[in-house]
Scaffold this active site. Sequence first.
Site, PDB file in Angstrom:
ATOM      1  N   ASP A  13       0.824  -1.207   0.000  1.00  0.00           N
ATOM      2  CA  ASP A  13       0.000   0.000   0.000  1.00  0.00           C
ATOM      3  C   ASP A  13       0.857   1.255   0.000  1.00  0.00           C
ATOM      4  O   ASP A  13       0.434   2.314  -0.478  1.00  0.00           O
ATOM      5  CB  ASP A  13      -0.932  -0.002   1.218  1.00  0.00           C
ATOM      6  N   HIS A 207      -4.958   6.257   7.175  1.00  0.00           N
ATOM      7  CA  HIS A 207      -4.187   7.219   6.390  1.00  0.00           C
ATOM      8  C   HIS A 207      -4.126   8.533   7.158  1.00  0.00           C
ATOM      9  O   HIS A 207      -5.049   8.874   7.908  1.00  0.00           O
ATOM     10  CB  HIS A 207      -4.826   7.422   5.010  1.00  0.00           C
ATOM     11  N   CYS A 238      -4.179   5.518  -2.257  1.00  0.00           N
ATOM     12  CA  CYS A 238      -4.964   4.692  -3.171  1.00  0.00           C
ATOM     13  C   CYS A 238      -4.970   5.335  -4.550  1.00  0.00           C
ATOM     14  O   CYS A 238      -5.381   6.489  -4.695  1.00  0.00           O
ATOM     15  CB  CYS A 238      -6.390   4.538  -2.661  1.00  0.00           C
ATOM     16  N   ASN A 247      -0.166   6.649   4.163  1.00  0.00           N
ATOM     17  CA  ASN A 247      -0.525   5.894   5.362  1.00  0.00           C
ATOM     18  C   ASN A 247       0.096   6.561   6.584  1.00  0.00           C
ATOM     19  O   ASN A 247       1.067   7.312   6.484  1.00  0.00           O
ATOM     20  CB  ASN A 247       0.029   4.471   5.256  1.00  0.00           C
TER      21      ASN A 247
END
Length: 298
Positions: A13, A207, A238, A247
Amino acid sequence: MTSVEICEVSPRDGLQNESVVLATDVKVALIERAIAAGARRIEAVSFVHPGRVPQMADAEAVMASVPRTDDVAYLGLVMNRRGLERALAAAVDEVNVVVVASDTFCQRNQGTTTAQACEAAAEIVADARAAGLATSITIGASFGCPFEGEVPAERLDDVIARVVDAGPDEIALADTIGVAVPAAVSDRLALLGRRAPASTRRRLHLHDTRNTGVANAVAGVAAGVHVLDASIGGVGGCPFAPNATGNVATEDLVYTFARSGVSTGLNLETLIDAAGWLQDEIGRRLPSALLHAGPFPA
């Protein structure tokens, strides 16, 4: 709580939203640095179409090169049957499936409605369990959608019920676009707690888009969450959500919890070193507070 587990998500991610596509050996080096810092659960790759997320195109190559020890578990993100087949072939230890709480975002993210994504997730969980893998389902946009706005509690509760029926080992609520505040974290984890059996682990994916990530993590631990996702350097986001920036930084959480008497099992200095190294590899200033301010006492 006196301890909380942190799942390191920077290799997946974290890197998926970067304009720079790092080489396979650099990704493996990042994983090795996370392990050196004490990470024992790492979301290493995603098995998605390379045309959609080119940063993850080398998932098999990464998994072929990561250190394999009995005390380190590697997660792979999957969206469909083909992704699961690739994950099994690459010998991940756990599959993580995403279901997005709003239909519009779910359609943008994976080309299905939320109900269809829940059905697919249930099939993936069943097949992964049959293959001997641990399973988790992450409910994306649990706190807000970039396209529909607020996600009502009733809507999230319905999605949680469907996900609980799929029977994963763990369920995560994700603040995909960084809009949550501590009160919302407490309230929505309570929804999950009422639906999920006691044996189902609860995870929180945060996040720090609006500088609430650390506060939300503290609220999550106070509410009894078992696992927090975090990313070295605070990298992440994203690709399918506008303004879904990084994040929460692993080192920022470790500092906060260490000073609060909550153990994470991670070494702060090693994490800060890793964040500085990653910043050089990516070539831009990373948002981590501890990377730039340093620990205290110095």
